[in-house]
Write an enzyme that holds these catalytic residues in place. Sequence first.
Site, PDB file in Angstrom:
ATOM      1  N   GLY A  14      51.470 -18.934-102.613  1.00 59.38           N
ATOM      2  CA  GLY A  14      52.771 -18.526-102.134  1.00 59.38           C
ATOM      3  C   GLY A  14      52.320 -16.711-102.638  1.00 59.38           C
ATOM      4  O   GLY A  14      53.575 -16.090-103.254  1.00 59.38           O
ATOM      5  N   TYR A 143      66.943 -29.540-105.526  1.00 59.18           N
ATOM      6  CA  TYR A 143      65.853 -28.085-105.910  1.00 59.18           C
ATOM      7  C   TYR A 143      64.937 -28.568-107.133  1.00 59.18           C
ATOM      8  O   TYR A 143      63.869 -28.393-108.093  1.00 59.18           O
ATOM      9  CB  TYR A 143      65.707 -27.092-105.483  1.00 59.18           C
ATOM     10  CG  TYR A 143      64.849 -25.646-106.007  1.00 59.18           C
ATOM     11  CD1 TYR A 143      63.415 -25.455-105.565  1.00 59.18           C
ATOM     12  CD2 TYR A 143      65.181 -25.443-107.479  1.00 59.18           C
ATOM     13  CE1 TYR A 143      63.362 -24.539-105.667  1.00 59.18           C
ATOM     14  CE2 TYR A 143      64.678 -23.416-107.497  1.00 59.18           C
ATOM     15  CZ  TYR A 143      63.563 -23.763-107.002  1.00 59.18           C
ATOM     16  OH  TYR A 143      62.580 -22.783-107.670  1.00 59.18           O
ATOM     17  N   LYS A 147      61.001 -29.681-109.136  1.00 59.47           N
ATOM     18  CA  LYS A 147      60.921 -28.505-110.138  1.00 59.47           C
ATOM     19  C   LYS A 147      60.257 -29.334-111.126  1.00 59.47           C
ATOM     20  O   LYS A 147      59.422 -29.194-112.255  1.00 59.47           O
ATOM     21  CB  LYS A 147      61.222 -27.462-110.267  1.00 59.47           C
ATOM     22  CG  LYS A 147      61.422 -26.179-109.443  1.00 59.47           C
ATOM     23  CD  LYS A 147      60.285 -25.979-109.082  1.00 59.47           C
ATOM     24  CE  LYS A 147      60.427 -24.996-107.662  1.00 59.47           C
ATOM     25  NZ  LYS A 147      58.686 -23.472-108.008  1.00 59.47           N
ATOM     26  N   THR A 171      63.356 -16.208-115.574  1.00 59.92           N
ATOM     27  CA  THR A 171      65.704 -16.581-115.167  1.00 59.92           C
ATOM     28  C   THR A 171      64.981 -15.649-113.782  1.00 59.92           C
ATOM     29  O   THR A 171      64.235 -15.344-112.999  1.00 59.92           O
ATOM     30  CB  THR A 171      65.603 -15.369-116.806  1.00 59.92           C
ATOM     31  OG1 THR A 171      64.890 -14.581-117.274  1.00 59.92           O
ATOM     32  CG2 THR A 171      65.396 -16.185-117.502  1.00 59.92           C
ATOM     33  N   ASN A 172      65.925 -14.625-113.417  1.00 53.76           N
ATOM     34  CA  ASN A 172      66.458 -14.208-112.384  1.00 53.76           C
ATOM     35  C   ASN A 172      65.742 -13.147-111.645  1.00 53.76           C
ATOM     36  O   ASN A 172      65.434 -12.050-112.206  1.00 53.76           O
ATOM     37  CB  ASN A 172      67.801 -14.115-112.256  1.00 53.76           C
ATOM     38  CG  ASN A 172      68.836 -15.088-112.153  1.00 53.76           C
ATOM     39  OD1 ASN A 172      68.762 -16.197-112.880  1.00 53.76           O
ATOM     40  ND2 ASN A 172      69.711 -15.154-111.283  1.00 53.76           N
ATOM     41  N   ASP A 277      80.909 -19.435-108.058  1.00 58.53           N
ATOM     42  CA  ASP A 277      80.146 -18.585-109.016  1.00 58.53           C
ATOM     43  C   ASP A 277      79.111 -19.065-109.185  1.00 58.53           C
ATOM     44  O   ASP A 277      77.882 -18.671-110.383  1.00 58.53           O
ATOM     45  CB  ASP A 277      81.584 -18.165-110.076  1.00 58.53           C
ATOM     46  CG  ASP A 277      82.500 -17.316-110.102  1.00 58.53           C
ATOM     47  OD1 ASP A 277      81.823 -15.851-109.343  1.00 58.53           O
ATOM     48  OD2 ASP A 277      82.705 -16.499-111.016  1.00 58.53           O
TER      49      ASP A 277
END
Length: 321
Positions: A14, A143, A147, A171-172, A277
């Site tokens: 990746g 997903y 994972k 995290t994000n 959301d």
Amino acid sequence: MGEPHGSMRILVTGGSGLVGRAIQKVVADGAGLPGEEWVFVSSKDADLTDAAQTQALFQKVQPTHVIHLAAMVGGLFRNIKYNLDFWRKNVHINDNVLHSAFEVGARKVVSCLSTCIFPDKTTYPIDETMIHNGPPHSSNFGYSYAKRMIDVQNRAYFQQHGCTFTAVIPTNVFGPYDNFNIEDGHVLPGLIHKVHLAKSSDSALTVWGTGKPRRQFIYSLDLARLFIWVLREYSEVEPIILSVGEEDEVSIKEAAEAVVEAMDFNGEVTFDSTKSDGQYKKTASNGKLRSYLPDFRFTPFKQAVKETCTWFTDNYEQARK
């Protein structure tokens, strides 16, 4: 006790994605050590869902260490639509990569998980011990379960073969080379693209959802530096959360405001509450990381957003969108 530093050939799967590009940049900017050879590969080099192609790649490169980033990823709405595809492709990729690494005798593999794999119903902050404590959010269960299986495989490779296969849980993540697709990207790059379009067409900015959910955002270049530390120094099989602190969590509304400010957008901003959301929050504890690296300094959120917006504007034609 960390890895013995010496001759290391590090294969990064990746390698052309968000985190792979960040690791490339950090290594090129001086984080690489003498005796380290870094090999970055992407889907152009091998289809990792194919066992034979994956084995051939590993036989050719003969890595001593692997950073495994390759995955089929997507935003909330694509996940909801294609849970089976996300499960199958990621299970195949992960099994092929881990087994090929084992077959060539790689000394260490660091894979990448995600905070979205944690149980939907949980107490906060979440920590590394909670991964398997209940089902994940229904929106991306395919997903998430794929994972989670990396953690199961890592423990099994250690139990059966003594392998140091581990995983990190960011995290994000956001930064240059992200996927800025509005329909399919993650929240922050999607916002950056939306603001760019609203600004260039002199129209209002519509943010999907209420703006109330809260997230911990980590800049890809900070994550890259932490990945390299994990590769060299972290010797546990148990995963480690890589994140800013709980106190650095921001709402989607605050994230949108940071992008609006960074891109000097002066138009109207509205929130479309008919759009989902997703999870309201998934606050993660970085206590384990801080016990190892109490002094690690994260790039301030607004500065990182500004740098990412500048990169996107400067590279608009080539950016994934």
